[in-house]
Structures are given as C-alpha cells and as structure tokens.
Design a protein around this motif. Sequence first.
Motif, PDB file in Angstrom:
ATOM      1  N   ASP A 155      32.271  44.193  46.910  1.00  0.00           N
ATOM      2  CA  ASP A 155      31.770  45.562  47.090  1.00  0.00           C
ATOM      3  C   ASP A 155      30.344  45.583  47.642  1.00  0.00           C
ATOM      4  N   ALA A 156      29.579  44.531  47.346  1.00  0.00           N
ATOM      5  CA  ALA A 156      28.200  44.419  47.825  1.00  0.00           C
ATOM      6  C   ALA A 156      28.123  43.803  49.222  1.00  0.00           C
ATOM      7  N   GLY A 157      29.281  43.512  49.835  1.00  0.00           N
ATOM      8  CA  GLY A 157      29.278  42.923  51.174  1.00  0.00           C
ATOM      9  C   GLY A 157      28.972  41.440  51.172  1.00  0.00           C
ATOM     10  N   ARG A 158      29.316  40.745  50.085  1.00  0.00           N
ATOM     11  CA  ARG A 158      29.026  39.320  49.950  1.00  0.00           C
ATOM     12  C   ARG A 158      30.311  38.520  49.727  1.00  0.00           C
ATOM     13  N   PRO A 159      31.231  38.559  50.705  1.00  0.00           N
ATOM     14  CA  PRO A 159      32.518  37.879  50.499  1.00  0.00           C
ATOM     15  C   PRO A 159      32.407  36.363  50.364  1.00  0.00           C
ATOM     16  N   PHE A 160      31.422  35.739  51.003  1.00  0.00           N
ATOM     17  CA  PHE A 160      31.247  34.293  50.846  1.00  0.00           C
ATOM     18  C   PHE A 160      30.971  33.957  49.390  1.00  0.00           C
ATOM     19  N   HIS A 161      30.129  34.742  48.757  1.00  0.00           N
ATOM     20  CA  HIS A 161      29.762  34.498  47.368  1.00  0.00           C
ATOM     21  C   HIS A 161      30.933  34.816  46.440  1.00  0.00           C
ATOM     22  N   ALA A 162      31.725  35.832  46.789  1.00  0.00           N
ATOM     23  CA  ALA A 162      32.948  36.129  46.023  1.00  0.00           C
ATOM     24  C   ALA A 162      33.896  34.936  46.098  1.00  0.00           C
ATOM     25  N   HIS A 163      33.968  34.329  47.267  1.00  0.00           N
ATOM     26  CA  HIS A 163      34.820  33.146  47.434  1.00  0.00           C
ATOM     27  C   HIS A 163      34.421  32.039  46.471  1.00  0.00           C
ATOM     28  N   GLU A 164      33.117  31.856  46.248  1.00  0.00           N
ATOM     29  CA  GLU A 164      32.674  30.800  45.338  1.00  0.00           C
ATOM     30  C   GLU A 164      33.156  31.056  43.911  1.00  0.00           C
ATOM     31  N   VAL A 165      33.109  32.313  43.479  1.00  0.00           N
ATOM     32  CA  VAL A 165      33.598  32.673  42.143  1.00  0.00           C
ATOM     33  C   VAL A 165      35.109  32.431  42.058  1.00  0.00           C
ATOM     34  N   GLU A 172      27.842  27.791  40.554  1.00  0.00           N
ATOM     35  CA  GLU A 172      29.076  27.049  40.820  1.00  0.00           C
ATOM     36  C   GLU A 172      29.509  26.262  39.591  1.00  0.00           C
ATOM     37  N   GLY A 173      30.818  26.016  39.526  1.00  0.00           N
ATOM     38  CA  GLY A 173      31.356  25.167  38.477  1.00  0.00           C
ATOM     39  C   GLY A 173      31.455  25.832  37.123  1.00  0.00           C
ATOM     40  N   ILE A 174      31.455  27.151  37.095  1.00  0.00           N
ATOM     41  CA  ILE A 174      31.532  27.872  35.830  1.00  0.00           C
ATOM     42  C   ILE A 174      32.980  28.277  35.580  1.00  0.00           C
ATOM     43  N   VAL A 175      33.451  28.030  34.374  1.00  0.00           N
ATOM     44  CA  VAL A 175      34.785  28.476  33.987  1.00  0.00           C
ATOM     45  C   VAL A 175      34.632  29.873  33.389  1.00  0.00           C
ATOM     46  N   TRP A 207      40.046  29.103  40.744  1.00  0.00           N
ATOM     47  CA  TRP A 207      41.158  28.294  41.255  1.00  0.00           C
ATOM     48  C   TRP A 207      41.130  26.901  40.638  1.00  0.00           C
ATOM     49  N   LYS A 208      39.963  26.292  40.617  1.00  0.00           N
ATOM     50  CA  LYS A 208      39.848  24.915  40.131  1.00  0.00           C
ATOM     51  C   LYS A 208      40.058  24.798  38.626  1.00  0.00           C
ATOM     52  N   SER A 209      39.840  25.888  37.882  1.00  0.00           N
ATOM     53  CA  SER A 209      39.977  25.829  36.426  1.00  0.00           C
ATOM     54  C   SER A 209      41.223  26.550  35.917  1.00  0.00           C
ATOM     55  N   ALA A 210      42.007  27.130  36.804  1.00  0.00           N
ATOM     56  CA  ALA A 210      43.188  27.910  36.403  1.00  0.00           C
ATOM     57  C   ALA A 210      44.319  27.017  35.914  1.00  0.00           C
ATOM     58  N   PRO A 265      36.620  33.529  32.233  1.00  0.00           N
ATOM     59  CA  PRO A 265      37.934  34.100  31.940  1.00  0.00           C
ATOM     60  C   PRO A 265      38.413  34.880  33.178  1.00  0.00           C
ATOM     61  N   PRO A 266      39.718  34.962  33.399  1.00  0.00           N
ATOM     62  CA  PRO A 266      40.229  35.618  34.612  1.00  0.00           C
ATOM     63  C   PRO A 266      39.669  37.023  34.853  1.00  0.00           C
ATOM     64  N   GLY A 267      39.583  37.833  33.810  1.00  0.00           N
ATOM     65  CA  GLY A 267      39.062  39.188  33.989  1.00  0.00           C
ATOM     66  C   GLY A 267      37.628  39.203  34.480  1.00  0.00           C
ATOM     67  N   LEU A 268      36.821  38.299  33.952  1.00  0.00           N
ATOM     68  CA  LEU A 268      35.421  38.212  34.375  1.00  0.00           C
ATOM     69  C   LEU A 268      35.324  37.694  35.803  1.00  0.00           C
ATOM     70  N   ALA A 269      36.129  36.695  36.144  1.00  0.00           N
ATOM     71  CA  ALA A 269      36.123  36.170  37.511  1.00  0.00           C
ATOM     72  C   ALA A 269      36.496  37.257  38.506  1.00  0.00           C
ATOM     73  N   LEU A 270      37.514  38.041  38.179  1.00  0.00           N
ATOM     74  CA  LEU A 270      37.919  39.134  39.075  1.00  0.00           C
ATOM     75  C   LEU A 270      36.833  40.195  39.179  1.00  0.00           C
ATOM     76  N   ALA A 271      36.212  40.538  38.056  1.00  0.00           N
ATOM     77  CA  ALA A 271      35.150  41.555  38.074  1.00  0.00           C
ATOM     78  C   ALA A 271      33.941  41.078  38.877  1.00  0.00           C
TER      79      ALA A 271
END
Length: 155
Positions: free
Chosen positions: A55-65, A37-40, A70-73, A42-48
Amino acid sequence: MPDRDRDEEGRARNARPRDALGRPLPRGAVGEERAPEGIVRPPGLALAEAQALLDAGRPFHAHEVLEDAWKSAPEDERQLWRGLAQLAVGLTHAARGNDPGATTLLERGAATIGSYADRPPHGVDVPGLVTWARALAADPATGRDPARGAPRLRG
C-alpha cells in the motif's frame, strides 16, 4: 571479493541502502528502511506487513517479508508464499519499467498460487490475486505507480 557484505554464516548480503523499489543506492546515501530479513512471522502478521508495504508503494520490501514467510512456512503452504513473493517482485519490475520481467514474474506467481484457489489459507484472496496478476502481466505499464496498483492480499 574481500569487501563484500556477508552475514554470520558467510552468505553474501548487500548492505547498501536501497530506494523504495529496492534499487541499490551509492554507499553512504540515505535509503529506505528495509524490512528485517530472516524473521519468522505468524502468517497473519506477514500478510499484514506485506500489505502495508504494498500500500505504501514498496513492493520490493513486501517481497522480502513474503520471502521470509515462504522459507519458514510448512511444506503444504510454501508454494503459496513463494507465489505471493513472485507477485510482489512482478509489481516491482512493473514499477521499474521492466515490462518483460514484470510479465514473467506475474504470470509465474499467478500459476504458482493458482492451486490454492479452492481452499486458500489465511484468507488470501487467491482468485482475486490471480486475476490482478494476469491483468497487470498483460499491461505492465499500469503498474508504474505501485501504490496505486497494489493488490489486496486478503479478500
């Protein structure tokens, strides 16, 4: 509460292990690795990273990324990242069987990102995500297997 987990600034944090859908497990249990958490990023890396988690079935964890993004945009992109995080939470609720929560967050996320449809930043497939979110909101049970129903963040 004296035994509550806190970060360096004193904000409440829950260090309990979590399952793939973000549900807390008993202390001492082995849980899923969490996205830092709390990592800035780059947009491409955040999306990847978010896409790999979806894709791994971990949407909660995707939400954290996505929430970190969102907080650093920059101000003009914050609502895009906020909406993407809401979509991931909506998928989390669908996978957990919380249909009302899924519907609410998916509809809210679709509305939040909708204004970016004409000129989506970073190649985000805003029209495709809005269509996906509205379809899942109409029938949240189709999201019980989050890996199978994971959206494509980029076109």
